[in-house]
Design an enzyme around this catalytic site. Sequence first.
Site, mmCIF file in Angstrom:
data_model
loop_
_atom_site.group_PDB
_atom_site.id
_atom_site.type_symbol
_atom_site.label_atom_id
_atom_site.label_comp_id
_atom_site.label_asym_id
_atom_site.label_seq_id
_atom_site.Cartn_x
_atom_site.Cartn_y
_atom_site.Cartn_z
ATOM 1 N N PHE A 153 39.073 43.329 43.903
ATOM 2 C CA PHE A 153 40.568 43.307 44.596
ATOM 3 C C PHE A 153 41.047 45.076 44.851
ATOM 4 O O PHE A 153 41.818 45.478 45.215
ATOM 5 C CB PHE A 153 41.611 42.795 43.279
ATOM 6 N N LYS A 177 32.128 37.699 49.650
ATOM 7 C CA LYS A 177 33.420 37.048 48.687
ATOM 8 C C LYS A 177 34.284 38.137 48.065
ATOM 9 O O LYS A 177 34.307 38.426 47.008
ATOM 10 C CB LYS A 177 32.453 36.188 47.798
ATOM 11 N N GLU A 180 40.250 36.655 45.830
ATOM 12 C CA GLU A 180 40.958 35.989 45.902
ATOM 13 C C GLU A 180 42.885 36.856 46.115
ATOM 14 O O GLU A 180 43.706 36.508 46.683
ATOM 15 C CB GLU A 180 41.817 35.027 45.256
ATOM 16 N N SER A 230 35.181 43.512 36.894
ATOM 17 C CA SER A 230 34.983 43.444 35.359
ATOM 18 C C SER A 230 33.712 43.452 34.484
ATOM 19 O O SER A 230 33.470 42.862 34.748
ATOM 20 C CB SER A 230 36.717 42.939 34.677
ATOM 21 N N CYS A 285 37.580 52.328 38.778
ATOM 22 C CA CYS A 285 36.399 52.584 37.914
ATOM 23 C C CYS A 285 36.975 54.131 37.856
ATOM 24 O O CYS A 285 35.362 54.188 36.975
ATOM 25 C CB CYS A 285 35.616 51.310 38.837
ATOM 26 N N GLU A 386 39.500 49.836 28.441
ATOM 27 C CA GLU A 386 39.641 49.691 30.694
ATOM 28 C C GLU A 386 41.376 49.451 30.350
ATOM 29 O O GLU A 386 41.476 48.015 29.732
ATOM 30 C CB GLU A 386 39.476 48.949 31.329
#
Length: 486
Positions: A153, A177, A180, A230, A285, A386
């Site tokens: 995301f 893909k 969402e 992740s 990240c 994280e």
Amino acid sequence: MKAVSPVVPNYVDGRWIESISTECLEVINPATREQLAIVKPAAKAEVDEAVRAAKRAFTQWRQTPPIVRARYFFKLRELLERDFEEISQILTSENGKTIAEARGSVRRGIENVEVACGVPSLMQGANLEDVASGVDCEVVRQPLGVFSCITPFNFPAMVPLWFFPLAVACGNTFVVKPSEQTPMSQKKIFELVDEVGFPPGVINLINGAGDAARALIANPDVVGISFVGSSKIAESVYREASAKGKRVQALGGAKNFVVVMPDCDLDKSVANLIDSIYGCAGERCLAASIVLTVGDIHEPLKRKLVEAAKKLKIGNGLSESVTLGPVISQKHKERVISYIEQGIKDGAALVLDGRKPQVAGNLRGFFLGPSVFDNVTPEMTISREEIFGPVACLMKVNDIDEALRVIQQGEYGNATSIFTQSGKAVRKFKYEAGISMIGVNIGVPAPMAFFMFGGAKRSFFGDLKAYGRDGIEFYTDKRIIISRWF
Ligand code: NAD
């Protein structure tokens, strides 16, 4: 009456198609909580149809000369430039990051398209005459078939652009893909893909969550997967897809350390740290998470960092003056808060508390202010996991050796930076840190599109990194031909 939100359609075989799924996932603007759209997660049959379309398109597309394939991307680049501001605004609305951050990431995405335009040169092989008497040898690169990417995301416009332009320019076909949670900027980018007029099936878009991703991984006609997300999911994608004989590059989570040496330029280092820690609300990240302060620099750095963090303006990222946007969702906000509570429980000192921020414009979004923890130690949860939010952890160390020991013990290996004027310290740091992306007086060491991107340890599963020359390697197979003519 509340307007009915538009469903984000899939793009398959050159056509926009609404999913038949009856499940609905909301896409929410994290600054305002306004519903932007609905994602109907694609069913397995719909995913398989996208892969079939890509497979059908492959035979013709791989025979299309590389220079002709490149021209489609020249056109895509022009359209991305034309709609640059619109894409950036969509990105801020769906993700929350500031408009300046959104523009920066769209720019980085376009640079990947620019690199893909160089495919006629980048894809070349090698040859040598007379490998034996009268025998010649040549190496050619060939595309492999249908590739797919599954993306997170936090950089929804840019990360798919790390993958599909290069893969498709190399002659493969593709299924994207996106997350969402943030499908809107990809929808816009696919409107441009459609406008370019790629042959049907060459580039497809499937919306959905874990099930749609797993259907792609399970499909035997998908030859390779580029995953970003992740670590736990990255590892499972790596294991599952590689067990099926697919190529996989799976980029995972991060916990990045920054070393600040006593001889650094303090003001410039703090400005860099503020961007690295709080930029994109810490949902990056490459975000600095733990600042290892060496010796006497600790107190002055803490004072200046807290002062600078307090000046961040929290609000809707669409406003040019805002410097800290919301995190992605209520659930994620609660997760970050639970880490802050854990840090307090474990004995760290919360010297700046961002849990109840002052937000410009009284918005109802998922806002968190900047937080700073002092007296953090390596065994605390906030040092190991994280957080992915606007939280800095300060850890005091005696010297660079101790800093390196802490870094080497970390589970992740995405990025790290050092702030110093000493070439000797930098050399030791680069040599021993064991981390893949290293910044020297740079807080966010993000490699450009013509290099490669990816971490080490639990931040990366695979061998070839994302984009650049590694991308060419990943998306092609080298075929070697040895010839003798009687
Ligand atoms: P996530 O792992 O929750 O989701 C990533 C993608 O995986 C999404 O498209 C999601 O739909 C899909 N997915 C969900 N369940 C799945 C499953 N079981 N199998 C396969 N796919 C599945 O990550 P996120 O919350 O969207 O993104 C944040 C994470 O991404 C952070 O950990 C961050 O560090 C990481 N990230 C890493 C990099 C990098 O370059 N290493 C870059 C950006 C983000």
